[in-house]
Design an enzyme around this catalytic site. Structure first.
Site, PDB file in Angstrom:
ATOM      1  N   GLU A 163     -14.958 -21.555   5.654  1.00  0.00           N
ATOM      2  CA  GLU A 163     -15.130 -20.652   4.808  1.00  0.00           C
ATOM      3  C   GLU A 163     -15.785 -20.807   3.622  1.00  0.00           C
ATOM      4  O   GLU A 163     -16.550 -20.162   2.840  1.00  0.00           O
ATOM      5  CB  GLU A 163     -13.547 -21.057   4.026  1.00  0.00           C
ATOM      6  CG  GLU A 163     -12.588 -20.767   4.558  1.00  0.00           C
ATOM      7  CD  GLU A 163     -12.711 -18.709   5.058  1.00  0.00           C
ATOM      8  OE1 GLU A 163     -12.661 -18.323   4.275  1.00  0.00           O
ATOM      9  OE2 GLU A 163     -11.901 -18.566   6.465  1.00  0.00           O
ATOM     10  N   LYS A 184       4.443   9.363  -6.529  1.00  0.00           N
ATOM     11  CA  LYS A 184       4.320  11.054  -6.645  1.00  0.00           C
ATOM     12  C   LYS A 184       6.256  11.825  -6.469  1.00  0.00           C
ATOM     13  O   LYS A 184       6.737  12.658  -7.692  1.00  0.00           O
ATOM     14  CB  LYS A 184       4.512  11.548  -5.318  1.00  0.00           C
ATOM     15  CG  LYS A 184       2.633  11.317  -4.865  1.00  0.00           C
ATOM     16  CD  LYS A 184       2.565  11.763  -3.325  1.00  0.00           C
ATOM     17  CE  LYS A 184       3.035  10.985  -2.505  1.00  0.00           C
ATOM     18  NZ  LYS A 184       2.711   9.638  -2.602  1.00  0.00           N
TER      19      LYS A 184
HETATM   20 ZN    ZN Z   1     -14.226 -16.084   8.671  1.00  0.00          ZN
END
Ligand code: ZN
Length: 419
Positions: free
Chosen positions: A225, A9
């Site tokens: 994971e 900006k």
């Molecule tokens: Zn997780």
């Protein structure tokens, strides 16, 4: 100008002054606000007097929200700020259009501005400056790499794809961090892997030895994971997996990163349902492989719950509630001007919402668990690969799935390439 921080900006305001070829008087809103009442107001007077003397000229006030906040809305009144704002309003009213002074301002919180500021004759045009999209990010990156030696393996489109939500300033920072990574490694050429590492550092924090995991923690992070990654791989509408790692960085113990093929603006119900299953995949995998869940799933659970609440309350995706959207509660639901506001539905509706959210979440967990237990041999292979290599890519994941699948008897159901 309205837009998130770092979108340029201030640069835009400067460019306007440059194009117009007139004096440019820039100040930040916070520089007006002082401890002593009346100082800010006199600064505003001086600023406008100066601008009139040098007319034609442009005044630019950055972070206008520091002085332009709604008057009388807060519990603690701020005389100094109100006087400064009143002076600003008075100066802008007194403008003769022939004096040739243009006033511009920037904010990232337009909702807190006093409505009087936005009336005709004052800040009556709003220019929105959004975060850059994928193509714009690639173009911005090209600007910031000027003067740096880049290896030929750096692909701007790839980097832009991996940086959704980055502002121009974030991208400049990313390139600087990548150069630092290269210098630490005694090189003056920046490779794609340097940018990759810099991105992880910007997004997740620095990696160091102090947040190393205990061996049994490492195993449960790998299990967790691998669960996210495999559910994402096996779900037709989920974004493809780009990277899985069990290296702790910042506050995250491990990360499974999915990157959309294209930048999305709309999400289908099937995509959202798959996304819920992916988020619950880590916990489902812990339950399946280790026999109990750990505290590592707290972020996944709150993320999944927020998403499920939106699906039910805002997006009309619950068959029991039907096509109704209550909008978001917003940040001020329990504070500020909305204090004590009632929710716009009955107690009974709240119960249905709670039940529907809980149904979505448990269905997603069941689906994640079913996918993982049907593909238990693949899951074990991904866990082993993570423990061995710590970080594996989306291509590695595909390769593991194909290897286990061809080693098996091929009768397993539900295996497919990511769409
Ligand atoms: Zn997780």
């Amino acid at each position: 100008m309205v837009g998130p921080p770092g979108t340029g900006k201030t640069l835009m305001a400067r460019a306007v002054a440059g194009e117009a070829g007139v004096p440019f008087l820039a100040l930040t809103g916070s520089s007006f606000v002082e401890l002593f009442v009346g100082v800010g107001a006199s600064r505003v007077r001086d600023l406008f007097a100066d601008a009139r003397k040098r007319a034609p000229s442009i005044i630019f006030i950055d972070e206008i929200d520091a002085i332009g906040q709604r008057r009388g809305g807060s519990i603690v009144s701020n005389d100094e700020r109100e006087q400064t704002l009143n002076q600003l309003l008075a100066e802008m009213d007194g403008f003769d259009p022939t004096t040739g002074v243009v006033v511009m301002a920037a904010t990232n919180r337009p909702e807190v501005l006093d409505p009087a500021l936005l009336r005709p004759g004052r800040f009556d045009r709003e220019v929105e400056i959004p975060l850059p999209n994928q193509a714009e990010r690639a173009a911005i990156l090209k600007v910031h790499v000027a003067g740096k030696h880049l290896a030929p393996d750096v692909d701007f489109d790839d980097v832009a794809r991996a940086t959704p939500g980055f502002s121009g300033a974030d991208l400049a920072n990313l390139i600087n961090e990548a150069a630092i990574v290269a210098v630490r490694d005694d090189r003056d050429v920046v490779f794609a892997r340097d940018i990759d590492e810099a991105r992880d550092r910007v997004l997740l924090g620095r990696r160091d030895a102090s947040n190393a995991l205990l061996p049994e923690e490492k195993h449960s992070v790998a299990v967790h994971e691998a669960g996210h990654a495999l559910v994402a791989f096996l779900s037709e509408h989920a974004d493809p997996v780009a990277k899985i790692t069990i290296l702790p960085a910042g506050r995250a113990l491990g990360v499974t990163e999915q990157l959309p093929v294209d930048e999305r603006h709309l999400y289908s119900e099937s995509h959202l349902l798959d996304s819920l299953a992916v988020r619950l995949g880590g916990r489902a995998s812990e339950n399946l492989v280790i026999g109990e869940a750990s505290t590592g799933a707290a972020n996944d659970l709150s993320g999944a719950t927020q998403l499920a609440i939106k699906m039910v309350k805002e997006w009309g995706l619950s068959p029991r509630l039907g096509p109704i959207g209550y909008g978001s509660d917003g940040p001020g639901y329990l504070s500020g001007p909305l204090l004590g506001q009632e929710r716009p539905y009955a107690e009974g509706t709240q119960q249905v919402i709670d039940q529907e959210v809980s149904r979505l979440l448990s269905e997603a967990e069941d689906r994640a668990r079913a996918l993982l237990s049907q593909n238990r041999d693949v899951l074990d292979a991904v866990i082993a690969a993570l423990l061995e290599k710590e970080t594996i890519s989306g291509e590695d994941l595909t390769e593991i799935v194909n290897r286990v699948r061809s080693a098996g008897d091929g009768k397993r159901a539900g295996l497919g390439a990511p769409s």
